[in-house]
Design a protein around this motif. Structure first.
Motif, PDB file in Angstrom:
ATOM      1  N   GLU A  26       0.890  -1.159   0.000  1.00  0.00           N
ATOM      2  CA  GLU A  26       0.000   0.000   0.000  1.00  0.00           C
ATOM      3  C   GLU A  26       0.928   1.208   0.000  1.00  0.00           C
ATOM      4  N   TYR A  43      -3.421   6.104   0.122  1.00  0.00           N
ATOM      5  CA  TYR A  43      -2.403   5.246  -0.470  1.00  0.00           C
ATOM      6  C   TYR A  43      -3.000   4.500  -1.658  1.00  0.00           C
ATOM      7  N   SER A  45      -3.217   0.743  -3.358  1.00  0.00           N
ATOM      8  CA  SER A  45      -3.010  -0.678  -3.101  1.00  0.00           C
ATOM      9  C   SER A  45      -2.483  -1.364  -4.355  1.00  0.00           C
ATOM     10  N   GLU A  75       5.313   3.159   2.373  1.00  0.00           N
ATOM     11  CA  GLU A  75       4.399   2.029   2.443  1.00  0.00           C
ATOM     12  C   GLU A  75       3.514   2.208   3.659  1.00  0.00           C
ATOM     13  N   ASN A  76       2.211   2.095   3.485  1.00  0.00           N
ATOM     14  CA  ASN A  76       1.246   2.233   4.568  1.00  0.00           C
ATOM     15  C   ASN A  76       1.047   0.856   5.188  1.00  0.00           C
TER      16      ASN A  76
END
Length: 120
Positions: A26, A43, A45, A75-76
């Motif tokens: 993400e 974000y 995906s 990156e989440n």
């Protein structure tokens, strides 16, 4: 090239060759401490089946000898929140392109991303 010529940096495409998570990362991009992509969501995906992501991000830049801009890839991660995976260092010393720059990792995790961009 004229000294300190104004230009438009166009981020064209992000290639996700190898992601940090099996089910996809993400991700989001930042420049100068501000999130620049995606613009309408927190974000994006990534899916393993979609390695090429069209970006269409434009920002004004100054084109001059030895001018560099860093685009950060974040990156989440839902467990550890947000983490910086690395940076793309773009050398903006001329107009043209498209150019491709690989991600310089800033984490112990392995990932491989490439960013396609141009200056016009």
């Amino acid at each position: 090239m004229k000294a300190d010529e104004e230009g438009i940096l166009q981020l064209i495409q992000l290639e996700a060759h190898f992601q940090t998570e099996q089910d996809g990362d993400e991700i989001f991009l930042k420049m100068n401490g501000k999130k620049i992509w995606p613009q309408k969501r927190s974000y994006f995906s990534c899916l393993r089946e979609v390695p090429s992501i069209q970006l269409n991000v434009e920002t004004e830049v100054t084109v001059r000898p030895e001018q560099k801009v860093k685009i950060e890839l974040w990156e989440n991660d839902f467990i550890f929140f947000k983490k910086k995976l690395g940076e793309f260092t773009l050398v903006l010393d001329q107009k043209g392109g498209p150019f491709v720059t690989d991600l310089q990792l800033k984490t112990k995790e392995f990932a491989r991303y490439a960013l396609m961009w141009e200056v016009r």
